[in-house]
Write an enzyme that holds these catalytic residues in place. Structure first.
Site, PDB file in Angstrom:
ATOM      1  N   GLU A  82      -7.130  16.463  -6.204  1.00 48.93           N
ATOM      2  CA  GLU A  82      -8.229  15.437  -6.847  1.00 48.93           C
ATOM      3  C   GLU A  82      -8.919  14.912  -6.493  1.00 48.93           C
ATOM      4  OE1 GLU A  82      -5.886  11.719  -5.932  1.00 48.93           O
ATOM      5  OE2 GLU A  82      -6.766  10.656  -7.453  1.00 48.93           O
ATOM      6  N   ASN A  99     -11.610   8.347 -12.108  1.00 49.78           N
ATOM      7  CA  ASN A  99     -11.053   9.715 -11.601  1.00 49.78           C
ATOM      8  C   ASN A  99     -10.691  10.610 -12.472  1.00 49.78           C
ATOM      9  OD1 ASN A  99      -9.586  11.334  -9.801  1.00 49.78           O
ATOM     10  ND2 ASN A  99      -8.706   9.264  -8.862  1.00 49.78           N
ATOM     11  N   LYS A 143      -7.186   9.920 -14.683  1.00 51.75           N
ATOM     12  CA  LYS A 143      -6.764   9.025 -14.314  1.00 51.75           C
ATOM     13  C   LYS A 143      -6.426   7.853 -15.081  1.00 51.75           C
ATOM     14  CE  LYS A 143      -4.414   8.539  -9.599  1.00 51.75           C
ATOM     15  NZ  LYS A 143      -5.080   8.094  -8.233  1.00 51.75           N
ATOM     16  N   GLU A 151      -8.703   2.426  -6.164  1.00 56.75           N
ATOM     17  CA  GLU A 151      -8.307   2.810  -6.906  1.00 56.75           C
ATOM     18  C   GLU A 151      -9.192   1.918  -8.205  1.00 56.75           C
ATOM     19  OE1 GLU A 151      -5.322   6.077  -6.440  1.00 56.75           O
ATOM     20  OE2 GLU A 151      -6.938   6.968  -7.725  1.00 56.75           O
ATOM     21  N   CYS A 157      -2.263  12.880  -9.290  1.00 61.68           N
ATOM     22  CA  CYS A 157      -1.942  11.910  -8.398  1.00 61.68           C
ATOM     23  C   CYS A 157      -1.064  10.483  -8.684  1.00 61.68           C
ATOM     24  CB  CYS A 157      -3.081  11.252  -7.368  1.00 61.68           C
ATOM     25  SG  CYS A 157      -2.816  10.545  -5.928  1.00 61.68           S
ATOM     26  N   ASN A 192      -4.349  12.957  -3.523  1.00 64.36           N
ATOM     27  CA  ASN A 192      -4.380  12.496  -2.099  1.00 64.36           C
ATOM     28  C   ASN A 192      -3.854  11.406  -1.327  1.00 64.36           C
ATOM     29  OD1 ASN A 192      -8.545  12.268  -2.008  1.00 64.36           O
ATOM     30  ND2 ASN A 192      -6.842  14.093  -2.737  1.00 64.36           N
TER      31      ASN A 192
HETATM   32  N1  ING Z   1      -2.390   8.343  -3.968  1.00 65.23           N
HETATM   33  C1  ING Z   1      -0.859   7.886  -3.804  1.00 65.23           C
HETATM   34  C2  ING Z   1      -0.237   8.192  -4.789  1.00 65.23           C
HETATM   35  O1  ING Z   1       1.126   7.770  -5.589  1.00 65.23           O
HETATM   36  C3  ING Z   1       0.116   5.588  -2.850  1.00 65.23           C
HETATM   37  C4  ING Z   1      -0.550   6.875  -4.435  1.00 65.23           C
HETATM   38  C5  ING Z   1      -0.905   4.897  -2.108  1.00 65.23           C
HETATM   39  C6  ING Z   1       0.899   6.592  -2.221  1.00 65.23           C
HETATM   40  C7  ING Z   1      -0.587   4.755  -0.669  1.00 65.23           C
HETATM   41  C8  ING Z   1       1.048   5.730  -1.436  1.00 65.23           C
HETATM   42  C9  ING Z   1       0.916   5.084  -0.467  1.00 65.23           C
HETATM   43  O2  ING Z   1       0.526   9.359  -4.620  1.00 65.23           O
HETATM   44  C10 ING Z   1      -3.161   8.279  -5.338  1.00 65.23           C
HETATM   45  N2  ING Z   1      -4.540   8.943  -4.509  1.00 65.23           N
HETATM   46  O3  ING Z   1      -2.866   7.820  -6.596  1.00 65.23           O
END
Ligand code: ING
Length: 311
Positions: free
Chosen positions: A47, A110, A127, A146, A172, A197
């Site tokens: 991502e 995204n 996304k 986001e 993600c 990420n």
């Molecule tokens: N990242 C995360 C995910 O679902 C997240 C959201 C943020 C998870 C912080 C854990 C901690 O893997 C994205 N970019 O969706």
């Protein structure tokens, strides 16, 4: 019968805010060439693979935010990826921040694209599950904005006939939601490609942090098994601008078994020879949707957003 698709998961280490796109594209090209050398027909990048994970910062300047986005794809800076894909006949999945002017207004998504071995864009995804928050939360050690910088994707969860099979994409946080895989499963998906990420620490739920690897693996393995599909999950990882990011990129079979996983928090390619016909026994028996699903019992899934407990 075996329809073998040799896939590379091209994990990226950190991308610093100061890393210009040409420098990042050079890293992507190196991974693509390694993938080609190992017989891959498809390579999956993470991502937001062209820039640092900028939603970790609160920004008000439109220009500052837009600088992290791609106004066109391919652009002069990303064109070398497409040219090398065509030269090597290696397709790719690429995640990036999309800036588009639609209906007379600026929109940011995204986004990920699927590019075939001739260097043509055959699919695009925006996304849908945007995690985090929309307003600045200064008490956080880092933000996750986001919901501020991107709109919810408006292309649905599509699948495309490519690479000898039926390929789907998500991004993600999408991988944590069973609906993501099921909508693609209902279109016969045989391989779901996704980049992520994921910060190791989630400030609103620190008690989950020690389970980050487990929840990552659990989500993708369940999605694979319950829909009889391969899943390729690829991280941008390492300590990126002071924020530790989860690694554990992996290639998962329709059985739910992980067949390959990265061992570092850096740029690292893993490869698997994926027999797309391994999907068949799951789609024909345990998860024969036409024979076993009862959609009239699932109405709440579409009609209700949040949970409503009984009185
Ligand atoms: N990242 C995360 C995910 O679902 C997240 C959201 C943020 C998870 C912080 C854990 C901690 O893997 C994205 N970019 O969706």
């Amino acid at each position: 019968m075996s329809r073998i698709l040799t896939v590379g998961a091209a994990q990226l280490g950190p991308i610093a805010c100061a890393d210009a796109r040409p420098r990042v594209v050079t890293r992507l090209l190196e991974l693509m060439r390694q993938a080609h050398a190992m017989g891959c027909g498809l390579v999956v990048f993470p991502e937001l693979a062209l820039t640092t994970f900028f939603p970790r910062w609160y920004m008000e300047s439109e220009a500052e935010i837009d600088a992290f986005c791609e106004k066109e794809m391919p652009s002069a800076e990303t064109r070398p990826l497409f040219d090398e894909a065509a030269r090597l006949s290696v397709g790719f999945y690429l995640g990036y921040a999309e800036l588009s002017l639609e209906g007379g207004r600026k929109r940011r998504f995204n986004t990920s694209i699927l590019v075939d071995g001739a260097g043509r864009v055959v699919g695009k995804y925006r996304k849908i599950h945007l995690p985090g928050h929309a307003e600045h939360e200064p008490s956080r050690r880092f933000q996750h904005l986001e919901k501020r910088y991107f709109e919810i994707g408006d292309l649905g969860f599509g699948v495309w006939r490519a690479f000898g099979g039926i390929i789907g994409m998500c991004i993600c946080n999408d991988r944590r939601w069973p609906e993501t895989y099921r909508v693609m499963g209902l279109q016969g998906v045989e391989m779901v490609l996704l980049g992520y990420n994921t910060p190791v620490h989630n400030p609103p739920a620190q008690e989950h942090d020690h389970l980050g690897d487990f929840h990552n693996r659990l989500s993708m393995q369940a999605g694979a098994y319950q829909n009889g599909t391969w899943v390729v999950g690829v991280a941008k990882t390492g300590n990126e601008e002071g924020v530790p990011m989860l690694a554990q990129s992996q290639i998962i079979a329709p059985s739910g078994e992980t067949v390959a996983m990265t061992a570092t928090e850096a740029d690292e390619l893993i490869v698997a020879r994926c027999d797309l016909d391994l999907c068949n026994s799951y789609k024909r028996t345990m998860f024969n949707f036409a024979a076993h699903r009862v959609p009239e019992a699932y109405r709440l899934i579409c009609e209700r957003r949040g949970a409503i407990p009984p009185d």
